[in-house]
Design a protein around this motif. Structure first.
Motif, PDB file in Angstrom:
ATOM      1  N   VAL A 117       0.847  -1.209   0.000  1.00 32.76           N
ATOM      2  CA  VAL A 117       0.000   0.000   0.000  1.00 32.76           C
ATOM      3  C   VAL A 117       0.875   1.249   0.000  1.00 32.76           C
ATOM      4  CG1 VAL A 117      -1.663   1.329   1.373  1.00 32.76           C
ATOM      5  CG2 VAL A 117      -2.017  -1.125   1.021  1.00 32.76           C
ATOM      6  N   LEU A 118       1.908   1.279   0.848  1.00 38.52           N
ATOM      7  CA  LEU A 118       2.804   2.443   0.895  1.00 38.52           C
ATOM      8  C   LEU A 118       3.525   2.619  -0.441  1.00 38.52           C
ATOM      9  CD1 LEU A 118       4.333   2.159   4.481  1.00 38.52           C
ATOM     10  CD2 LEU A 118       2.515   3.699   3.688  1.00 38.52           C
ATOM     11  N   SER A 119       4.003   1.541  -1.017  1.00 39.90           N
ATOM     12  CA  SER A 119       4.682   1.606  -2.308  1.00 39.90           C
ATOM     13  C   SER A 119       3.734   2.125  -3.392  1.00 39.90           C
ATOM     14  CB  SER A 119       5.210   0.220  -2.676  1.00 39.90           C
ATOM     15  OG  SER A 119       5.775   0.235  -3.960  1.00 39.90           O
ATOM     16  N   ASP A 120       2.507   1.656  -3.385  1.00 43.60           N
ATOM     17  CA  ASP A 120       1.500   2.089  -4.357  1.00 43.60           C
ATOM     18  C   ASP A 120       1.217   3.588  -4.211  1.00 43.60           C
ATOM     19  OD1 ASP A 120      -0.346   1.329  -6.470  1.00 43.60           O
ATOM     20  OD2 ASP A 120      -1.971   1.511  -5.002  1.00 43.60           O
ATOM     21  N   MET A 121       1.103   4.054  -2.975  1.00 46.54           N
ATOM     22  CA  MET A 121       0.900   5.485  -2.736  1.00 46.54           C
ATOM     23  C   MET A 121       2.062   6.285  -3.322  1.00 46.54           C
ATOM     24  SD  MET A 121      -0.441   5.464   1.234  1.00 46.54           S
ATOM     25  CE  MET A 121      -0.256   7.242   1.437  1.00 46.54           C
ATOM     26  N   GLN A 122       3.277   5.830  -3.042  1.00 46.24           N
ATOM     27  CA  GLN A 122       4.458   6.553  -3.504  1.00 46.24           C
ATOM     28  C   GLN A 122       4.531   6.576  -5.030  1.00 46.24           C
ATOM     29  OE1 GLN A 122       7.542   4.457  -1.391  1.00 46.24           O
ATOM     30  NE2 GLN A 122       7.079   5.477   0.535  1.00 46.24           N
ATOM     31  N   GLN A 123       4.249   5.443  -5.662  1.00 48.51           N
ATOM     32  CA  GLN A 123       4.324   5.357  -7.124  1.00 48.51           C
ATOM     33  C   GLN A 123       3.282   6.239  -7.808  1.00 48.51           C
ATOM     34  OE1 GLN A 123       4.053   1.231  -8.263  1.00 48.51           O
ATOM     35  NE2 GLN A 123       5.687   0.647  -6.866  1.00 48.51           N
ATOM     36  N   HIS A 124       2.155   6.488  -7.144  1.00 47.04           N
ATOM     37  CA  HIS A 124       1.069   7.265  -7.762  1.00 47.04           C
ATOM     38  C   HIS A 124       0.992   8.696  -7.239  1.00 47.04           C
ATOM     39  CE1 HIS A 124       0.028   3.183  -8.980  1.00 47.04           C
ATOM     40  NE2 HIS A 124      -0.449   3.784 -10.041  1.00 47.04           N
ATOM     41  N   THR A 125       2.103   9.151  -6.675  1.00 43.63           N
ATOM     42  CA  THR A 125       2.243  10.551  -6.269  1.00 43.63           C
ATOM     43  C   THR A 125       3.102  11.247  -7.323  1.00 43.63           C
ATOM     44  OG1 THR A 125       2.133   9.936  -3.929  1.00 43.63           O
ATOM     45  CG2 THR A 125       3.053  12.112  -4.449  1.00 43.63           C
ATOM     46  N   VAL A 126       2.622  12.374  -7.827  1.00 37.55           N
ATOM     47  CA  VAL A 126       3.376  13.099  -8.846  1.00 37.55           C
ATOM     48  C   VAL A 126       4.676  13.639  -8.245  1.00 37.55           C
ATOM     49  CG1 VAL A 126       1.281  13.730 -10.123  1.00 37.55           C
ATOM     50  CG2 VAL A 126       2.226  15.326  -8.436  1.00 37.55           C
ATOM     51  N   PRO A 127       5.729  13.834  -9.052  1.00 38.45           N
ATOM     52  CA  PRO A 127       6.943  14.458  -8.531  1.00 38.45           C
ATOM     53  C   PRO A 127       6.600  15.811  -7.870  1.00 38.45           C
ATOM     54  CG  PRO A 127       7.350  13.551 -10.706  1.00 38.45           C
ATOM     55  CD  PRO A 127       5.857  13.451 -10.464  1.00 38.45           C
ATOM     56  N   GLY A 128       7.118  16.019  -6.673  1.00 35.91           N
ATOM     57  CA  GLY A 128       6.804  17.228  -5.919  1.00 35.91           C
ATOM     58  C   GLY A 128       5.513  17.123  -5.126  1.00 35.91           C
ATOM     59  N   GLY A 129       4.813  15.992  -5.245  1.00 45.32           N
ATOM     60  CA  GLY A 129       3.560  15.780  -4.516  1.00 45.32           C
ATOM     61  C   GLY A 129       3.818  15.276  -3.102  1.00 45.32           C
ATOM     62  N   TYR A 130       2.740  15.151  -2.346  1.00 48.76           N
ATOM     63  CA  TYR A 130       2.833  14.858  -0.915  1.00 48.76           C
ATOM     64  C   TYR A 130       2.047  13.614  -0.523  1.00 48.76           C
ATOM     65  CZ  TYR A 130       4.480  19.686  -0.480  1.00 48.76           C
ATOM     66  OH  TYR A 130       5.190  20.849  -0.601  1.00 48.76           O
ATOM     67  N   ASN A 131       2.561  12.904   0.473  1.00 43.89           N
ATOM     68  CA  ASN A 131       1.836  11.843   1.161  1.00 43.89           C
ATOM     69  C   ASN A 131       1.717  12.252   2.622  1.00 43.89           C
ATOM     70  OD1 ASN A 131       2.897   8.646  -0.327  1.00 43.89           O
ATOM     71  ND2 ASN A 131       1.874  10.380  -1.241  1.00 43.89           N
ATOM     72  N   LEU A 132       0.521  12.079   3.176  1.00 40.18           N
ATOM     73  CA  LEU A 132       0.277  12.310   4.597  1.00 40.18           C
ATOM     74  C   LEU A 132      -0.213  11.000   5.198  1.00 40.18           C
ATOM     75  CD1 LEU A 132      -0.158  14.128   7.132  1.00 40.18           C
ATOM     76  CD2 LEU A 132      -2.485  14.508   6.279  1.00 40.18           C
ATOM     77  N   ILE A 133       0.479  10.549   6.225  1.00 40.87           N
ATOM     78  CA  ILE A 133       0.097   9.309   6.899  1.00 40.87           C
ATOM     79  C   ILE A 133       0.087   9.555   8.398  1.00 40.87           C
ATOM     80  CG2 ILE A 133       0.758   6.922   7.384  1.00 40.87           C
ATOM     81  CD1 ILE A 133       2.116   6.914   4.594  1.00 40.87           C
ATOM     82  N   VAL A 134      -0.972   9.089   9.040  1.00 38.54           N
ATOM     83  CA  VAL A 134      -1.042   9.035  10.494  1.00 38.54           C
ATOM     84  C   VAL A 134      -1.453   7.610  10.830  1.00 38.54           C
ATOM     85  CG1 VAL A 134      -2.116   9.931  12.590  1.00 38.54           C
ATOM     86  CG2 VAL A 134      -1.735  11.469  10.653  1.00 38.54           C
ATOM     87  N   CYS A 135      -0.634   6.934  11.632  1.00 36.36           N
ATOM     88  CA  CYS A 135      -0.903   5.529  11.936  1.00 36.36           C
ATOM     89  C   CYS A 135      -0.494   5.206  13.372  1.00 36.36           C
ATOM     90  CB  CYS A 135      -0.150   4.632  10.959  1.00 36.36           C
ATOM     91  SG  CYS A 135      -0.456   2.857  11.192  1.00 36.36           S
ATOM     92  N   ALA A 136      -1.260   4.349  13.997  1.00 38.39           N
ATOM     93  CA  ALA A 136      -0.968   3.914  15.366  1.00 38.39           C
ATOM     94  C   ALA A 136       0.336   3.136  15.423  1.00 38.39           C
ATOM     95  CB  ALA A 136      -2.103   3.045  15.890  1.00 38.39           C
ATOM     96  N   MET A 137       0.978   3.237  16.577  1.00 34.94           N
ATOM     97  CA  MET A 137       2.208   2.507  16.850  1.00 34.94           C
ATOM     98  C   MET A 137       1.985   1.594  18.054  1.00 34.94           C
ATOM     99  SD  MET A 137       5.033   5.546  16.498  1.00 34.94           S
ATOM    100  CE  MET A 137       6.394   4.359  16.472  1.00 34.94           C
ATOM    101  N   ASP A 138       2.878   0.642  18.209  1.00 34.16           N
ATOM    102  CA  ASP A 138       2.910  -0.204  19.398  1.00 34.16           C
ATOM    103  C   ASP A 138       4.349  -0.171  19.895  1.00 34.16           C
ATOM    104  OD1 ASP A 138       2.112  -1.972  21.388  1.00 34.16           O
ATOM    105  OD2 ASP A 138       2.495  -3.732  20.143  1.00 34.16           O
ATOM    106  N   THR A 139       4.571   0.526  21.014  1.00 28.77           N
ATOM    107  CA  THR A 139       5.930   0.703  21.535  1.00 28.77           C
ATOM    108  C   THR A 139       5.978   0.294  23.009  1.00 28.77           C
ATOM    109  OG1 THR A 139       5.539   2.981  22.255  1.00 28.77           O
ATOM    110  CG2 THR A 139       6.268   2.676  19.974  1.00 28.77           C
ATOM    111  N   ASP A 140       7.189   0.149  23.509  1.00 29.25           N
ATOM    112  CA  ASP A 140       7.338  -0.184  24.922  1.00 29.25           C
ATOM    113  C   ASP A 140       6.737   0.907  25.806  1.00 29.25           C
ATOM    114  OD1 ASP A 140       8.617  -2.520  24.218  1.00 29.25           O
ATOM    115  OD2 ASP A 140      10.639  -1.706  24.509  1.00 29.25           O
ATOM    116  N   ALA A 141       6.957   2.159  25.434  1.00 30.45           N
ATOM    117  CA  ALA A 141       6.454   3.279  26.237  1.00 30.45           C
ATOM    118  C   ALA A 141       4.926   3.389  26.148  1.00 30.45           C
ATOM    119  CB  ALA A 141       7.101   4.587  25.777  1.00 30.45           C
ATOM    120  N   TYR A 142       4.384   3.090  24.980  1.00 30.71           N
ATOM    121  CA  TYR A 142       2.936   3.170  24.766  1.00 30.71           C
ATOM    122  C   TYR A 142       2.444   1.905  24.068  1.00 30.71           C
ATOM    123  CZ  TYR A 142       2.872   8.093  26.045  1.00 30.71           C
ATOM    124  OH  TYR A 142       2.971   9.279  26.723  1.00 30.71           O
TER     125      TYR A 142
END
Length: 187
Positions: A111-136
Motif C-alpha cells: 500500500v505504501l509503495s503504491d501510494m508513492q508510485q502514484h504521487t506526482v513528482p513534488g507531490g505529498y503523502n500524509l500518513i497518520v498511523c498507530a504505533m505499538d511501543t514499549d512506552a505506549y
C-alpha cells in the motif's frame, strides 16, 4: 464557507489534513480510507479535486448522498479496498489518516509503495498511523501497528516535511502513540 462536516454530523477534518492544507496548493487528491468523508469534504471545500475511497459501501453511499445534496463537483466517492494496492491515477496529495492500522499487516508495504508510485513528482503523502511501543503499548487490537522509525524508513529519499512519533488520543479516548508523516516526493 459553511462547514459541511458539522452540517452532516461528521467529525471535523483530521488536524494533520488541516495543517497540510496550509502548505499544499489545491491539486488532485486521494483520501484513502475516507469513511464518511470528513477529510474529503474539507479538501473539496478548499479547492482540491478529491477522489475518496473506502472499503465500506455504506460509508461511500453516505458520502455520495452528501455530494449529491450539495452538488459538489470536485469530490468522487468510490468503493475501493486500499489493500489491493492498485491506485489507478496520479495525485499531488494522498492522505491516509488513521487507516493503515485497520488493514492486513502483510499488505502495508504494498500500500505504501503504491501510494508513492502514484504521487506526482513534488507531490505529498500524509500518513497518520498507530504505533505499538514499549512506552505506549497499543491498547487496541489493530491488525497492524508501526514500529519506531518504520514509517520514516519507508519514505527514505523523500523530503520529510513533518515527522514525529508522538503520543495522542483517538476520537473515542484511547491513548496511544502515533507516527505522523508529511513527505514530499522528489521532483
Amino acid at each position: 464557507m459553511e462547514d459541511l462536516n458539522s452540517r452532516y454530523g461528521l467529525n471535523p477534518a483530521h488536524s494533520e489534513v488541516v495543517q497540510a492544507c496550509e502548505l499544499i496548493e489545491p491539486c488532485r487528491a486521494l483520501d484513502m480510507g475516507c469513511s464518511t468523508g470528513r477529510n474529503a469534504l474539507y479538501l473539496s471545500q478548499r479547492g482540491f479535486e478529491v477522489t475518496a475511497v473506502d472499503v465500506n459501501p455504506d460509508a461511500i453511499d453516505r458520502l455520495q448522498s452528501i455530494v449529491d445534496q450539495e452538488g459538489i463537483r470536485t469530490l468522487r466517492p468510490r468503493v475501493y479496498d486500499i489493500q489491493q494496492a492498485r491506485i489507478d491515477a496520479e495525485y499531488g496529495f494522498i492522505a491516509c489518516t488513521v487507516t493503515l492500522m485497520f488493514i492486513d499487516a502483510s499488505r502495508v508495504a504494498a500500500v505504501l509503495s503504491d501510494m508513492q508510485q502514484h504521487t506526482v513528482p513534488g507531490g505529498y503523502n500524509l500518513i497518520v498511523c498507530a504505533m505499538d511501543t514499549d512506552a505506549y503499548p497499543c491498547p487496541m487490537n489493530f491488525p497492524f501497528t508501526l514500529r519506531p522509525g518504520e514509517l520514516s524508513q519507508a519514505y527514505a529519499g523523500w523530503e520529510l516535511v513533518k515527522y514525529n512519533e508522538d503520543p495522542g488520543t483517538m476520537h473515542h479516548g484511547a491513548r496511544l502513540q502515533f507516527a505522523t508523516l508529511l513527505a514530499r516526493k522528489p521532483e
